[in-house]
Scaffold this motif. Structure first.
Motif, mmCIF file in Angstrom:
data_model
loop_
_atom_site.group_PDB
_atom_site.id
_atom_site.type_symbol
_atom_site.label_atom_id
_atom_site.label_comp_id
_atom_site.label_asym_id
_atom_site.label_seq_id
_atom_site.Cartn_x
_atom_site.Cartn_y
_atom_site.Cartn_z
ATOM 1 N N ASP A 331 51.875 40.523 54.551
ATOM 2 C CA ASP A 331 51.463 41.256 53.349
ATOM 3 C C ASP A 331 52.528 41.180 52.263
ATOM 4 O O ASP A 331 52.209 41.019 51.074
ATOM 5 N N LYS A 332 53.790 41.288 52.661
ATOM 6 C CA LYS A 332 54.864 41.221 51.671
ATOM 7 C C LYS A 332 54.891 39.852 51.002
ATOM 8 O O LYS A 332 55.129 39.745 49.799
ATOM 9 N N PHE A 334 52.330 37.664 50.591
ATOM 10 C CA PHE A 334 51.154 37.219 49.854
ATOM 11 C C PHE A 334 50.513 38.265 48.955
ATOM 12 O O PHE A 334 49.496 37.988 48.318
ATOM 13 N N ASP A 335 51.111 39.438 48.854
ATOM 14 C CA ASP A 335 50.581 40.447 47.942
ATOM 15 C C ASP A 335 51.429 40.587 46.677
ATOM 16 O O ASP A 335 51.295 41.552 45.934
ATOM 17 N N SER A 336 52.289 39.620 46.440
ATOM 18 C CA SER A 336 53.169 39.678 45.269
ATOM 19 C C SER A 336 52.450 39.191 44.014
ATOM 20 O O SER A 336 51.439 38.484 44.079
ATOM 21 N N LYS A 337 53.007 39.548 42.865
ATOM 22 C CA LYS A 337 52.494 39.067 41.578
ATOM 23 C C LYS A 337 52.512 37.549 41.536
ATOM 24 O O LYS A 337 51.583 36.912 41.020
ATOM 25 N N ARG A 340 49.521 36.188 43.638
ATOM 26 C CA ARG A 340 48.219 36.554 43.076
ATOM 27 C C ARG A 340 47.938 35.847 41.756
ATOM 28 O O ARG A 340 46.780 35.656 41.382
ATOM 29 N N THR A 345 41.823 34.674 45.568
ATOM 30 C CA THR A 345 41.702 35.566 46.723
ATOM 31 C C THR A 345 41.364 34.763 47.976
ATOM 32 O O THR A 345 41.902 35.023 49.065
ATOM 33 N N ILE A 348 44.448 33.052 49.268
ATOM 34 C CA ILE A 348 45.386 33.997 49.878
ATOM 35 C C ILE A 348 44.920 34.384 51.276
ATOM 36 O O ILE A 348 45.723 34.471 52.217
ATOM 37 N N LYS A 352 47.104 33.758 54.647
ATOM 38 C CA LYS A 352 47.409 34.810 55.593
ATOM 39 C C LYS A 352 46.946 34.454 57.013
ATOM 40 O O LYS A 352 47.637 34.737 57.995
#
Length: 359
Positions: A331-332, A334-337, A340, A345, A348, A352
């Motif tokens: 999560d750390k 692939f959830d960054s600005k 994204r 989506t 991503i 993941k």
């Protein structure tokens, strides 16, 4: 005291020492570069040092009053960059009669006027194609395609600005200075890659580098220790997520324009310079766009594939491809600005899934 004025100068002004002197335009900048111990102990004139008895302020005043007139060297490191013959021929309008006059001009004027002290610095200052990007994103392939297309000018190739010291050791100026004072419109090319594979690929590349502290045994041990592995990944994730904070030292913000996630590239233009950003997974389909961006006929070229030789090394590479991680680190990553902005989506979710431990 004017904002930013060196303390040494302000004290001399307060004491009235500079009242009757004509202070040159580059004095504040020069004061920051004076090596006072060298200036005190060097044999400027004759066989022996003649300034050993002077205090720091007296040395400063001496440099202001006599340094330029006598052509005294105040910092030998600055002089090391000077090719006097090149300097005289590159700037004929200065009418520098001999190498001594070239040295004096470089030390007291040229170094503060963004003049080139040698041919390497001049080539870099005239470069208008800059491959400024994080490693392992296909930059070597682009550099080779430029060579094959007949581009003969210097192509700047850096991953971080501080690499100027090691990559171009003969260039006097820093990378931000080169950008700030460039006389040409600069075309930046920068690639991005999903962060986990970027880090892992970088580790493999580091094994092949004699200058790296990363060894085969160390990486094998890291893969055997999931906690240490994720701690190492986490340390590097921030560097990748924040890589574009430099804005190419000219205000180019890659996040200011929507990114074509389907095609995998975008062009962001500033007042003068522009940058083409691409995702490495779409690079093979972008050679036409790169050609149009640069006005050159580039062909698809693939080099610098990260492959290791030897059974032990190949086994390590296979293990890296099969790395599984905790949901927290996934999560750390692939959830960054950063992620994204450049990937959809669907992309991503796919990324993941590559690292998810389904057991």
């Amino acid at each position: 005291m004017p904002h930013g004025m060196p303390t040494d100068i302000s004290l001399l002004i307060d004491n009235g020492e500079l009242r009757d002197l004509e202070v040159d335009n580059y004095l504040p900048e020069r004061i920051r570069l004076i090596d006072f111990e060298y200036y005190r102990t060097a044999t400027h004139c004759g066989d022996k040092p003649d300034l050993l008895h002077l205090s720091r302020q007296e040395l400063l005043l001496h440099n202001i009053r006599r340094g330029r007139l006598e052509g005294r060297v105040y910092n030998p490191r600055i002089l090391q960059y000077l090719d006097s013959g090149f300097y005289r021929s590159a700037y004929p309008e200065l009418d520098l009669m001999d190498n001594a006059h070239a040295r004096k001009h470089w030390l007291y004027d040229g170094a503060f006027q963004m003049r080139a002290p040698n041919s390497v610095t001049k080539q870099i200052m005239e470069s208008y194609i800059h491959l400024f990007q994080m490693g392992k994103v296909g930059s070597k392939s682009i550099e080779e395609s430029l060579r094959m297309a007949g581009h003969t000018k210097q192509v700047m190739h850096l991953h971080f600005a501080n690499e100027m010291i090691t990559t171009y050791p003969d260039c006097y100026y820093s990378y931000p200075e080169i950008i700030r004072d460039s006389s040409s419109d600069i075309f930046f090319i920068t690639g991005v890659r999903e962060p986990i594979s970027r880090i892992l690929s970088g580790w493999i590349e580091s094994i092949k580098s004699h200058a790296s502290s990363m060894s085969l045994s160390y990486l094998e041990d890291l893969l055997d220790d999931p906690i240490s592995l994720e701690m190492s990944l986490e340390r590097e994730l921030g560097t990748i997520a924040d890589w574009f904070k430099h804005n190419f030292y000219c205000g180019l913000d890659v996040y200011s324009k929507p990114f074509n996630q389907e095609r995998g590239f975008a062009i962001v233009s500033g007042a003068r310079h522009k940058v083409l950003v691409y995702t490495i997974d779409k690079l093979d389909g972008l050679w036409g766009d790169l050609s149009e961006f640069l006005g050159l006929d580039l062909k698809c070229t693939r080099i610098n594939e990260t492959r290791l030789k030897g059974s032990r090394e190949q086994e390590l590479q296979s293990r890296i491809r099969m790395v599984k991680l905790s949901q927290k680190i996934i999560d750390k990553a692939f959830d960054s600005k950063y992620v994204r902005h450049f990937w959809s989506t669907e992309d991503i979710i796919k990324f993941k899934g590559l690292y998810a431990d389904l057991d």
